[in-house]
Design a protein around this motif. Structure first.
Motif, PDB file in Angstrom:
ATOM      1  N   UNK A 146      32.079  24.493  37.511  1.00 16.39           N
ATOM      2  CA  UNK A 146      31.808  25.691  36.732  1.00 16.39           C
ATOM      3  C   UNK A 146      32.458  26.913  37.338  1.00 16.39           C
ATOM      4  N   UNK A 147      32.320  28.046  36.649  1.00 17.12           N
ATOM      5  CA  UNK A 147      32.929  29.273  37.157  1.00 17.12           C
ATOM      6  C   UNK A 147      31.948  30.123  37.950  1.00 17.12           C
ATOM      7  N   UNK A 148      30.707  29.616  38.120  1.00 20.14           N
ATOM      8  CA  UNK A 148      29.754  30.324  38.975  1.00 20.14           C
ATOM      9  C   UNK A 148      28.985  31.404  38.239  1.00 20.14           C
ATOM     10  N   UNK A 149      28.662  32.491  38.954  1.00 18.91           N
ATOM     11  CA  UNK A 149      27.849  33.605  38.437  1.00 18.91           C
ATOM     12  C   UNK A 149      26.510  33.056  37.955  1.00 18.91           C
ATOM     13  N   UNK A 150      25.804  32.448  38.884  1.00 20.97           N
ATOM     14  CA  UNK A 150      24.529  31.797  38.628  1.00 20.97           C
ATOM     15  C   UNK A 150      23.555  32.725  37.905  1.00 20.97           C
ATOM     16  N   UNK A 205      29.458  47.034  42.666  1.00 15.95           N
ATOM     17  CA  UNK A 205      29.808  45.618  42.433  1.00 15.95           C
ATOM     18  C   UNK A 205      29.301  45.124  41.087  1.00 15.95           C
ATOM     19  N   UNK A 225      20.331  38.798  41.663  1.00 17.48           N
ATOM     20  CA  UNK A 225      21.112  39.926  41.148  1.00 17.48           C
ATOM     21  C   UNK A 225      21.327  39.813  39.644  1.00 17.48           C
ATOM     22  N   UNK A 226      21.629  38.609  39.174  1.00 18.17           N
ATOM     23  CA  UNK A 226      21.870  38.397  37.749  1.00 18.17           C
ATOM     24  C   UNK A 226      20.602  38.709  36.963  1.00 18.17           C
ATOM     25  N   UNK A 233      21.847  44.387  46.732  1.00 13.36           N
ATOM     26  CA  UNK A 233      21.988  42.930  46.862  1.00 13.36           C
ATOM     27  C   UNK A 233      23.036  42.581  47.914  1.00 13.36           C
ATOM     28  N   UNK A 264      30.570  33.209  44.795  1.00 10.60           N
ATOM     29  CA  UNK A 264      29.628  33.548  43.729  1.00 10.60           C
ATOM     30  C   UNK A 264      30.196  33.110  42.402  1.00 10.60           C
ATOM     31  N   UNK A 265      31.464  33.406  42.163  1.00 15.16           N
ATOM     32  CA  UNK A 265      32.061  33.021  40.892  1.00 15.16           C
ATOM     33  C   UNK A 265      33.549  33.272  40.860  1.00 15.16           C
ATOM     34  N   UNK A 266      34.184  32.711  39.836  1.00 13.50           N
ATOM     35  CA  UNK A 266      35.624  32.877  39.625  1.00 13.50           C
ATOM     36  C   UNK A 266      35.840  33.542  38.282  1.00 13.50           C
ATOM     37  N   UNK A 267      36.680  34.560  38.266  1.00 16.93           N
ATOM     38  CA  UNK A 267      36.994  35.270  37.023  1.00 16.93           C
ATOM     39  C   UNK A 267      38.127  34.522  36.327  1.00 16.93           C
ATOM     40  N   UNK A 324      32.863  42.022  33.969  1.00 18.85           N
ATOM     41  CA  UNK A 324      31.484  42.233  34.391  1.00 18.85           C
ATOM     42  C   UNK A 324      31.320  41.392  35.655  1.00 18.85           C
ATOM     43  N   UNK A 325      31.046  42.040  36.774  1.00 23.97           N
ATOM     44  CA  UNK A 325      31.016  41.305  38.044  1.00 23.97           C
ATOM     45  C   UNK A 325      29.672  40.611  38.279  1.00 23.97           C
ATOM     46  N   UNK A 326      28.748  40.778  37.354  1.00 22.89           N
ATOM     47  CA  UNK A 326      27.455  40.077  37.478  1.00 22.89           C
ATOM     48  C   UNK A 326      27.501  38.776  36.677  1.00 22.89           C
ATOM     49  N   UNK A 327      28.071  38.848  35.471  1.00 22.50           N
ATOM     50  CA  UNK A 327      28.125  37.656  34.623  1.00 22.50           C
ATOM     51  C   UNK A 327      29.453  36.919  34.727  1.00 22.50           C
ATOM     52  N   UNK A 328      30.492  37.615  35.228  1.00 18.14           N
ATOM     53  CA  UNK A 328      31.813  36.997  35.293  1.00 18.14           C
ATOM     54  C   UNK A 328      32.580  37.098  33.992  1.00 18.14           C
ATOM     55  N   UNK A 329      31.996  37.739  32.982  1.00 21.63           N
ATOM     56  CA  UNK A 329      32.659  37.831  31.678  1.00 21.63           C
ATOM     57  C   UNK A 329      33.780  38.860  31.706  1.00 21.63           C
ATOM     58  N   UNK A 333      29.897  42.877  48.418  1.00 21.05           N
ATOM     59  CA  UNK A 333      30.662  41.786  47.836  1.00 21.05           C
ATOM     60  C   UNK A 333      32.137  41.924  48.112  1.00 21.05           C
ATOM     61  N   UNK A 361      19.955  42.516  36.977  1.00 22.79           N
ATOM     62  CA  UNK A 361      20.913  43.397  36.303  1.00 22.79           C
ATOM     63  C   UNK A 361      21.227  42.972  34.881  1.00 22.79           C
ATOM     64  N   UNK A 362      20.908  41.732  34.506  1.00 24.79           N
ATOM     65  CA  UNK A 362      21.198  41.268  33.159  1.00 24.79           C
ATOM     66  C   UNK A 362      19.952  40.681  32.544  1.00 24.79           C
ATOM     67  N   UNK A 365      34.886  36.075  43.388  1.00 21.69           N
ATOM     68  CA  UNK A 365      33.898  36.990  43.934  1.00 21.69           C
ATOM     69  C   UNK A 365      33.092  36.243  44.979  1.00 21.69           C
TER      70      UNK A 365
END
Lengths: 340, 142
Positions: free
Chosen positions: B18-22, A71, B27-28, A28, A52-55, A87-92, A31, B31-32, A43
């Motif tokens: 929001x915090x993102x991670x669409x 990644x 990819x999401x 993909x 993409x997102x914030x942890x 988890x760098x895909x969900x941000x959790x 990153x 992988x999920x 990220x």
């Protein structure tokens, strides 16, 4: 006609960006993670800088951040005395590893099974991520806060840099020091290149290159200003550095010649890293931004577009000096300019 | 005279809401994956989704009934590092992250009221028994 570098500015952080790291190349893309004193590591897509997102979870400045090769995992080191795995895909948030002081550095092994941490309590720790409740293996020896701890030599050894002005090479199993380098001043940054076993160290105005296995010096290069971070291109033909004078410098690794310098940041540059494909490098600054810079200026890559001679008819600069309007055969474009 | 390199657009910044991670990103989704395919934007077979939903509902109901049946029963928790503790089961929280128990027998004494964390545990086994029935082992939905 010569092309002028147009850095891409990634906004979003509200405080200085102190560390950044790229992942490997994944199906993909690749990153980029950035550590910021605002406590919210982010990220981004590596080739475009798109957020993409914030942890979310740390309660203090984040001093170190890293991604595993795929990644799929991220790790962060913070002033709230914890290192966290995400988890760098969900941000959790997946794991919180409590420490006894500010954590400065985190690094995954190649297979992501172990996490290395280092910080102000002067102890290097190895966590088995398959057994997170187990006590970490501890490596003691440094007499001051650890700035950076990295796996090397196929994850069989560890390199660490601390405020005690030493860089030490440790054996992972025996936890003993194998070799040590001493400097006149604190090392400001360290980068390890597995391919070729090269260690890049910066201190004062110097960028130094060492063999990572023997800690024999390969060469040193002096920059015009105090340097906070440097990165060697994957092909080992260039390296880039940034520091106190807000500029990014590009040097020829073979000849040590300074090739280019770029203004753009509004504050000291704290970190700089080449992307895994070497097509761009990212810098993080006291000004709270990340900037992406092209290695080959003018090439079509990511958000940069190569415009051939003849395609331009006119370029007009906006009074704000930050943007220009370009009239081309393809249409109108507003372009953000680099300063200087 | 040098020319500035053209950019197609600027990098996208953070979403203020929001915090993102669409979860709809390629990819999401790759992988999920969730077993509830309706929650993704990929094509779905409505019959298949319906059957799956029914099965999941039945399992959820069964699990909730089990938790209710366990209330005030003596329970043994098998935890990591071969630790086993007994207590009287009270309740679970909504995410099954914590169990409220009473009279928790621990190696260092009896805790009148306690909260046992189920988070970060791969598996938690509870043996439920009372005086008249033989013990049965119930896996948790962890």
């Amino acid at each position: 006609m010569a092309m002028r570098q147009t850095p891409l500015t990634c906004s979003g952080h509200t405080r200085p960006v102190v560390d950044l790291a790229f992942s490997g190349i994944t199906p993909y893309g690749y990153f980029l993670i950035s550590a910021c004193k605002d406590g919210k590591p982010m990220l981004r897509q590596g080739d475009t800088g798109d957020w993409i997102g914030t942890f979310l979870g740390h309660k203090g400045a984040v001093w170190g951040a890293t991604l595993n090769n795929e990644a799929t995992k991220a790790a962060t080191a913070a002033a709230d005395f914890t290192a966290k795995v995400w988890d760098a895909v969900t941000g959790d948030e997946v794991l919180t590893l409590a420490h006894k002081h500010i954590v400065k550095s985190v690094n995954f092994t190649q297979d992501s099974s172990c996490l290395l941490t280092g910080g102000n309590d002067k102890i290097i720790r190895i966590y088995d991520l398959n057994k997170p409740e187990a006590e970490p293996q501890e490596i003691t020896g440094h007499t001051s806060a650890i700035k950076k701890a990295l796996w090397c030599n196929n994850d069989t050894q560890i390199l660490s840099a601390a405020d005690d002005k030493t860089v030490r090479l440790w054996d992972r199993n025996s936890t003993e020091v194998v070799k040590q380098l001493s400097f006149d001043m604190s090392v400001s940054s360290m980068e390890y290149i597995p391919d070729g076993e090269v260690l890049v160290i910066t201190y004062g105005k110097t960028i130094a290159f060492y063999n990572a296995l023997s800690l024999d010096m390969i060469k040193t290069v002096d920059a015009p200003a105090s340097i906070h971070s440097a990165s060697l291109h994957p092909d080992k033909d260039f390296f880039v550095a940034g520091g106190d004078d807000f500029k990014l410098y590009k040097f020829d690794y073979g000849t040590k010649e300074e090739l280019e310098s770029y203004k753009g940041h509004f504050g000291p540059v704290h970190c700089v890293r080449f992307s895994p494909d070497g097509e761009l490098y990212a810098s993080g600054s006291e000004d709270g931004t990340l900037r992406l810079w092209q290695t080959a200026v003018g090439k079509t890559y990511g958000l940069w577009k190569c415009v051939l001679p003849g395609e331009f008819s006119c370029v007009c600069a906006f009074p704000n000096h930050f943007q220009s309007l370009e009239f081309t055969t393809g249409g109108l474009q507003v372009v953000e300019t680099a300063q200087g | 005279m040098s020319t500035l390199v053209t950019v197609l657009r600027l990098p996208r910044g953070p979403d203020p809401n929001g915090r993102g991670f669409d979860p709809n990103s390629t990819r999401f989704v790759a992988l999920c994956p969730t077993t509830i395919s309706a929650s993704t934007e990929t094509w779905t077979d409505s019959v298949e989704v319906g059957e799956e939903q029914r099965a999941r509902s039945a399992l959820r109901e069964s699990f909730l009934r089990t938790l209710i049946a366990m209330t005030n029963k003596q329970v043994q928790f098998h935890m990591y590092e071969r630790v086993e503790v007994e207590a009287k089961f009270g309740a679970s929280d909504i995410d099954v992250l914590n169990f409220q128990v009473s009279e928790l027998q621990t190696p260092i004494g009896v805790q009148k009221e306690a909260l046992l964390r189920a988070k970060h545990r791969k598996m938690l086994l509870m043996t439920v028994y009372d005086a008249d029935d033989p013990p049965i082992e119930l896996p948790t939905d962890d």
